[in-house]
Design an enzyme around this catalytic site. Structure first.
Site, PDB file in Angstrom:
ATOM      1  N   VAL A 175       0.825  -1.210   0.000  1.00 33.16           N
ATOM      2  CA  VAL A 175       0.000   0.000   0.000  1.00 33.16           C
ATOM      3  C   VAL A 175       0.861   1.262   0.000  1.00 33.16           C
ATOM      4  O   VAL A 175       0.393   2.339   0.340  1.00 33.16           O
ATOM      5  CB  VAL A 175      -0.986   0.015   1.195  1.00 33.16           C
ATOM      6  CG1 VAL A 175      -2.077  -1.011   0.986  1.00 33.16           C
ATOM      7  CG2 VAL A 175      -0.260  -0.206   2.508  1.00 33.16           C
ATOM      8  N   CYS A 176       2.115   1.113  -0.396  1.00 33.41           N
ATOM      9  CA  CYS A 176       3.005   2.267  -0.508  1.00 33.41           C
ATOM     10  C   CYS A 176       3.178   2.622  -1.982  1.00 33.41           C
ATOM     11  O   CYS A 176       3.420   1.751  -2.817  1.00 33.41           O
ATOM     12  CB  CYS A 176       4.366   1.961   0.113  1.00 33.41           C
ATOM     13  SG  CYS A 176       5.440   3.402   0.192  1.00 33.41           S
ATOM     14  N   ILE A 177       3.057   3.913  -2.287  1.00 30.93           N
ATOM     15  CA  ILE A 177       3.199   4.353  -3.682  1.00 30.93           C
ATOM     16  C   ILE A 177       4.322   5.381  -3.815  1.00 30.93           C
ATOM     17  O   ILE A 177       4.328   6.201  -4.724  1.00 30.93           O
ATOM     18  CB  ILE A 177       1.869   4.911  -4.227  1.00 30.93           C
ATOM     19  CG1 ILE A 177       1.305   6.001  -3.316  1.00 30.93           C
ATOM     20  CG2 ILE A 177       0.857   3.788  -4.411  1.00 30.93           C
ATOM     21  CD1 ILE A 177       0.063   6.683  -3.875  1.00 30.93           C
TER      22      ILE A 177
END
Length: 327
Positions: A175-177
């Site tokens: 869930v890291c961009i």
């Protein structure tokens, strides 16, 4: 030159088996020592609001697992430390680097946590170095984990400042961009970055992010990690603090990044996103399965404990483990 080092990630690596020397996989010892304490497994549920809360932290500590409480309910941290110590459990909390955190750290002298994690997205920073020094001055017995970083230079600087462990991983999480929003990070080559950083480390390395299967835990240890922080595999449990959502009769749990707008409460400097994960049973079942799979890994490594994983050979075959299949 950086471009001279091999670049690969978890799905590109297969570990090569050695002769098994144990008669049952249950004989394999998965325990790990961090600081003065021994824990059942070399894994840490990510210190994120949809992964861990105080109830889960207590459960993990009572059962002999390491945990790091998140820093997003700041006023509850001192009462949490007190409550854990009253039960004879270790206290492991997170702090940021803002000015008021210095006063907070100083206030912990009367009831000192065993572990403090300095938790910011870009840990190779003067602000982190200053906070490490402050904690070590005020609370010299506390084990300090600092991160996150992605280079050997960062590991050396944080260790030299007094960090007892560094957390490696910039943006490889589910869930890291960060890599999309900024162009920077270890997403797509997290395992190679871990290897690169571990070669420079004199103290413990915690691999953080990019873990998609239990086999990735063994690979992390092979390439230099003492512990492995995991988000998505620990999200979505019945007791997970993420909000439960029903879609077409199926139940899901919210899972979002610490730098998402859902965590921050505003759309500013957003480097995380929110997803829904199918609810997947109890946390204790996942921990048991992780231990069993890691015991199997140790048996394939030809040893009796985690150290045997550090010495196995490996091959780099791009995207080899899936071979068109999925699990």
């Amino acid at each position: 030159m950086f471009n001279d080092i091999p670049v690969f990630d978890y799905e590109d690596i297969q570990l090569i088996p050695n002769k098994c020397i144990i008669t049952s996989r249950s004989q394999a010892d998965t325990s790990v020592t961090l600081g003065k304490y021994q824990f059942k497994l070399p894994v840490i549920p990510a210190n994120m609001q949809t992964i861990i809360d105080e109830t889960i932290a207590e459960q993990l500590a009572k059962e002999g697992y390491f945990y790091i409480m998140h820093r997003f309910d700041e006023d509850s941290r001192k009462p949490f430390i007190k409550r854990m110590h009253e039960q004879g459990l270790i206290a492991s909390i997170s702090v940021g680097v803002k000015a008021y955190e210095y006063e907070f750290v100083t206030s912990l002298k009367e009831d000192t946590p065993e572990f403090i994690t300095i938790d910011i997205a870009h840990g190779h920073a003067n602000s982190v170095i200053d906070m490490i020094k402050h904690i070590k001055t005020e609370l010299p017995e506390t084990f300090v984990i600092a991160g996150n970083v992605g280079t050997p230079e960062a590991v050396r600087e944080l260790e030299n400042a007094g960090a007892d462990a560094t957390k490696v991983g910039i943006g490889p999480g589910k869930v890291c961009i960060t890599k999309v929003k900024t162009g920077f990070g270890t997403g797509g080559w997290q395992l190679a970055a871990l290897r690169w950083c571990a070669k420079a480390a004199r103290k413990s390395i915690i691999a953080d992010g990019g873990i998609r299967t239990h086999g990735d835990i063994a690979k992390s240890i092979r390439f230099g990690a003492s512990m492995v922080m995991i988000g998505s595999l620990f999200a979505g449990h019945i007791e997970s603090p993420g909000k439960t959502v029903e879609v077409d009769g199926e139940t899901f749990k919210e899972y979002y990044g610490s730098a998402s707008e859902y965590q921050k409460g505003e759309h500013k400097n957003v480097e995380g996103k929110k997803i829904l994960l199918p609810t997947k049973g109890h946390l204790s079942d996942t921990l048991t399965e992780m231990q069993q799979d890691l015991q199997s890994s140790i048996s394939y490594a030809g040893g009796k404990d985690l150290d045997s994983l550090r010495h196995v050979d490996y091959v780099i075959v791009k995207n080899s483990i899936w071979n068109g299949d999925s699990i």
